[in-house]
Motif scaffolding. Sequence first.
Motif, short mmCIF file in Angstrom:
data_model
loop_
_atom_site.label_atom_id
_atom_site.label_comp_id
_atom_site.label_asym_id
_atom_site.label_seq_id
_atom_site.Cartn_x
_atom_site.Cartn_y
_atom_site.Cartn_z
N GLY A 70 32.66 54.25 40.36
CA GLY A 70 33.50 53.40 39.52
C GLY A 70 32.79 52.11 39.15
O GLY A 70 33.00 51.07 39.78
N ALA A 71 31.92 52.18 38.13
CA ALA A 71 31.23 50.98 37.67
C ALA A 71 32.22 50.01 37.04
O ALA A 71 32.97 50.38 36.14
CB ALA A 71 30.16 51.36 36.65
N THR A 72 32.23 48.77 37.51
CA THR A 72 33.20 47.82 36.99
C THR A 72 32.69 46.39 37.17
O THR A 72 31.67 46.14 37.80
CB THR A 72 34.57 47.99 37.66
N ILE A 73 33.45 45.46 36.60
CA ILE A 73 33.21 44.03 36.74
C ILE A 73 34.34 43.43 37.55
O ILE A 73 35.52 43.75 37.33
CB ILE A 73 33.16 43.34 35.35
N GLY A 74 33.99 42.55 38.48
CA GLY A 74 34.99 41.82 39.24
C GLY A 74 35.02 40.36 38.82
O GLY A 74 33.96 39.74 38.66
N LEU A 75 36.21 39.83 38.59
CA LEU A 75 36.38 38.41 38.30
C LEU A 75 36.57 37.69 39.63
O LEU A 75 37.53 37.96 40.37
CB LEU A 75 37.61 38.18 37.42
N VAL A 76 35.67 36.77 39.96
CA VAL A 76 35.71 36.05 41.23
C VAL A 76 36.49 34.76 41.01
O VAL A 76 36.10 33.91 40.19
CB VAL A 76 34.30 35.75 41.74
N ILE A 77 37.59 34.62 41.70
CA ILE A 77 38.49 33.50 41.50
C ILE A 77 37.95 32.23 42.16
O ILE A 77 37.51 32.26 43.32
CB ILE A 77 39.90 33.82 42.05
N ASP A 178 39.31 35.36 45.99
CA ASP A 178 39.81 36.69 45.63
C ASP A 178 39.00 37.26 44.47
O ASP A 178 38.36 36.51 43.70
CB ASP A 178 41.28 36.63 45.22
N VAL A 179 39.03 38.56 44.33
CA VAL A 179 38.33 39.25 43.25
C VAL A 179 39.30 40.19 42.55
O VAL A 179 40.00 40.97 43.22
CB VAL A 179 37.12 40.05 43.78
N LEU A 180 39.35 40.10 41.23
CA LEU A 180 40.19 41.00 40.43
C LEU A 180 39.28 41.90 39.61
O LEU A 180 38.58 41.44 38.70
CB LEU A 180 41.11 40.19 39.51
N MET A 181 39.27 43.19 39.93
CA MET A 181 38.46 44.14 39.19
C MET A 181 39.14 44.52 37.88
O MET A 181 40.36 44.69 37.83
CB MET A 181 38.21 45.39 40.02
N LEU A 182 38.33 44.68 36.84
CA LEU A 182 38.89 45.00 35.52
C LEU A 182 39.34 46.44 35.40
O LEU A 182 40.12 46.77 34.51
CB LEU A 182 37.83 44.72 34.44
N GLY A 183 38.89 47.31 36.30
CA GLY A 183 39.26 48.72 36.23
C GLY A 183 38.04 49.58 36.02
O GLY A 183 36.94 49.09 35.75
N THR A 184 38.21 50.88 36.16
CA THR A 184 37.12 51.84 35.96
C THR A 184 37.49 52.78 34.83
O THR A 184 38.65 53.15 34.65
CB THR A 184 36.84 52.64 37.24
N ASP A 185 36.49 53.18 34.07
CA ASP A 185 36.70 54.09 32.95
C ASP A 185 36.39 55.52 33.39
O ASP A 185 35.79 55.75 34.45
CB ASP A 185 35.80 53.68 31.78
#
Length: 220
Positions: A70-77, A178-185
């Motif tokens: 699951g390649a994704t980007i995480g937003l680090v708060i 916290d980290v919010l992942m954008l999701g996996t395609d």
Amino acid sequence: MSAAAPCWLPTGTVYGTLLNFRRKWTLWTPKMSEAPYKAPPKAPVLYVKTANTFAPDGAAVAVPGEVELGATIGLVIGGGIDEDAGRGPRVRGCVLLNDLSLPHASYYRPAIRYRNRDGFLVCGAACVPMPLADVADLVLELRVNGELVQRVDCATLVRDAATLLADVGEFQTLQPGDVLMLGTDCLLDGARPRARAGDRVEISTPGFAPLVHTLVEETP
């Protein structure tokens, strides 16, 4: 000789997001009207990756068989409020992540035993500062043993980074670290790319150091 910089790992809770790429959303749309939900989700659908899943860049992750990648980007708060992003929490930066899972059928209720095995969130080496508006320009390339198996285009998100952050903020408060992942395609057939013990996995996109790790056979 100077010591190598320590690899980045989350310091807070990591949240994954389901059904946040248009291809996945479209493929699942017919099922959304079925029981038990009988309607598309109105808010982001989240799950948690627990601390035992965190693995650094370069890790050898033990797996019992085939795993989904699951390649994704995480937003680090970060701390404070971002006035330019709808008064949502300030984002310190973005990080490459590989959200591993054992293959399973249901995406509505992700089971911990499939997604939260030891080492099943491999983290990029560093958190990279980036405006939220620029996240849509990222295209992640996923390679297994050097072969390109998937390109993940963040321009095809259902909720872009800023919108996802704002919508999650409607029902919960994200804390610094916290980290919010954008999701996996998914691939064209709806499946996720897979790999097994012995494989080398690499996720890359311009502006980030490649995330590289291997898979090894789990010992009894």
